[in-house]
Design a protein around this motif. Sequence first.
Motif, short mmCIF file in Angstrom:
data_model
loop_
_atom_site.label_atom_id
_atom_site.label_comp_id
_atom_site.label_asym_id
_atom_site.label_seq_id
_atom_site.Cartn_x
_atom_site.Cartn_y
_atom_site.Cartn_z
N GLN A 360 0.81 -1.23 0.06
CA GLN A 360 -0.05 -0.02 0.18
C GLN A 360 0.94 1.22 0.15
O GLN A 360 0.42 2.28 -0.76
CB GLN A 360 -0.99 -0.05 1.28
CG GLN A 360 -1.80 1.18 1.27
CD GLN A 360 -2.93 1.11 -0.25
OE1 GLN A 360 -3.29 0.04 -0.63
NE2 GLN A 360 -3.02 2.13 -0.78
N ASN A 361 1.89 1.37 0.94
CA ASN A 361 2.94 2.49 0.87
C ASN A 361 3.32 2.55 -0.70
O ASN A 361 3.66 3.88 -1.11
CB ASN A 361 4.15 2.28 1.58
CG ASN A 361 3.82 2.08 3.02
OD1 ASN A 361 2.77 2.40 3.65
ND2 ASN A 361 4.63 1.28 3.87
N ASP A 364 0.81 4.08 -2.67
CA ASP A 364 0.44 5.48 -2.46
C ASP A 364 1.64 6.30 -3.16
O ASP A 364 1.24 7.57 -3.76
CB ASP A 364 0.64 5.78 -1.03
CG ASP A 364 -0.53 5.15 -0.25
OD1 ASP A 364 -1.62 4.71 -0.86
OD2 ASP A 364 -0.61 5.12 0.88
N TYR A 365 3.02 5.93 -3.07
CA TYR A 365 4.07 6.51 -4.01
C TYR A 365 3.55 6.74 -5.25
O TYR A 365 3.88 7.76 -5.98
CB TYR A 365 5.04 6.02 -3.57
CG TYR A 365 6.03 6.60 -2.55
CD1 TYR A 365 6.52 7.80 -2.59
CD2 TYR A 365 6.23 6.04 -1.50
CE1 TYR A 365 7.22 8.51 -1.43
CE2 TYR A 365 6.85 6.27 -0.13
CZ TYR A 365 7.32 7.79 -0.25
OH TYR A 365 7.98 8.35 0.89
N ARG A 367 0.74 6.64 -6.96
CA ARG A 367 -0.28 7.75 -7.01
C ARG A 367 0.04 9.21 -6.85
O ARG A 367 -0.06 10.04 -7.68
CB ARG A 367 -1.35 7.40 -5.86
CG ARG A 367 -2.83 8.48 -6.09
CD ARG A 367 -3.62 8.17 -4.88
NE ARG A 367 -3.18 8.04 -3.52
CZ ARG A 367 -2.74 8.94 -2.79
NH1 ARG A 367 -2.66 10.15 -3.13
NH2 ARG A 367 -2.23 8.55 -1.74
N MET A 368 1.00 9.37 -5.78
CA MET A 368 1.51 10.70 -5.63
C MET A 368 2.38 11.30 -6.57
O MET A 368 2.14 12.44 -6.85
CB MET A 368 2.26 10.94 -4.40
CG MET A 368 1.35 10.82 -2.96
SD MET A 368 2.55 11.16 -1.52
CE MET A 368 3.46 9.57 -1.35
#
Length: 509
Positions: A360-361, A364-365, A367-368
């Motif tokens: 998930q981390n 998230d990266y 996506r960012m």
Amino acid sequence: MTAQPPANGHDHGHDHGHDHGPAAHSGAAATPLKMVIGGKLVDAADGQTFDVVSPVDGRVIVSVPKGGAEDVDRAVKAAQRAFDGEWHTWSQTRRGQTLARFATLIRQHLEELAQLESENMGKPISSARWEIGAVANVMEYYGGAANKLMGETIPVSKPGFDFTLREPIGVVGLIVPWNFPLMLASWKMGPALAAGNTAILKPASYTPLTAIRVAELALEAGFPPGVLNVVTGPGSVAGAAIAAHPGIGKVAFTGETATGQEIMRAAAGNIKKISLELGGKSPNVVFADADLERFAAEAPYSVFDNCGQDCCARSRILVERSVHDEVVELLAAATLKVKVGDPADDATEVGTMVSFRQRQNVLDYIRMAGEEGAHVVVGGGIPTDPALANGAYVQPTIFDRVTSRMRIAQEEVFGPVVAIIPFDTEEEAIRLANDTPYGLSGSVWTRDIAKAIRTAKGIQSGVISINCNSSVHAEAPFGGYKMSGTGRENGMHAFESYTQIKNVYIDLS
Ligand code: NAD
């Protein structure tokens, strides 16, 4: 001592409770494992345990003791007794011979240990086999080094005789992460034991299985009880207790930079010696005159191997602008060929992440990075193959149009994600390479040897490779500049760091 029941198994734990994937199974798990303290298999003092969960299918594999401060204290006492006892009387040659026997036992159990590591962590079995072989090599190296620990005679100005002794530190704490569980433990155990210390090894909560098994093999090899202890448990409790314990003389740590800072503070209490191997954001610098085909064939593995969970991952590709488009095209083609799949399959090159939380981390990266304006060339999500639906898989991902200020270019993603940044001159390449708080590793690709050496010298990092990906050898020093750490592992540099120097002067007047 007899081996514990086979643990067939997998990861999990971290500090934060369960981390099951989308399709967690609740089938019967193996008999709970125990820690190794003072040569005995023991439970946590308070009887608590935590589950080790597979990142491949979310299955609970086995539970292990959730050790805490009381268990660390028990281990320190056992290690101190061992240090003061029989171990103290051993010659360096005998220590070396025992390390050599340990290496042989590790090789004899290579397949078992590799299976544990692969199942526990989700890394491909072929990589796990290589790593366990490397563990045996490290033990052999320090086995050979043990009786080459020498002092000096020093010509002082007084009429006397001055010499130095290299002595062990005493009880040392070894705290390791989950990405190369046994290999990073071996970089500490080997020199620590060869130098005559006794040790407490704390594996990461996700990956305690090989540490427990190897401590059993150490007893079988003939190390006296208490020389190598293993305490399993959360970093914030068991790890913190090791960092702060007044009976421990050195702490050697590999893990995140923020954790390293906490350990450094905790170690101040009794002025522990410390070595810290921390995070990285390593550059892969490719000049226009490099062998671009070879670069593109190898560069993906320098960031996608171990699913990107590698402190040395060359996660920034700095490419000379004149060959940017060609390099992106070649890299994309090579990346699409990387075989993502079941870690148990011999042909798999990239397995799962260590856990669903880590995945998930990474997502998230990804996506960012998109939000910041980076452009996905390949990957960018979870594989679509239904056979991989239950595991913590991520597609190897290339981002182009990245600028050095983006988070994807500054922060350690610790996943299979690489950022491409163009440069125009050698000076700019060096400036960009150094434009992060880290300084662990990196590569330079060019046919111009002078340029290669100028660039290697310009990059502020502890390790650099030229025209290849590899920078880690059992025989050579490894470690970071800047916020990537302090101290060195491997080679004779690490060996000396597990000793302290005593200067002795004899008055001859
Ligand atoms: P982490 O810092 O979360 O944990 C590492 C170990 O420290 C674990 O055993 C953990 O339980 C323990 N720990 C956690 N909090 C603690 C505390 N307060 N006090 C004492 N111990 C504590 O790191 P991780 O997520 O397991 O590993 C990934 C990180 O490790 C990445 O940043 C990676 O770059 C780094 N790493 C560095 C190297 C290197 O040689 N430089 C090698 C591999 C990994």
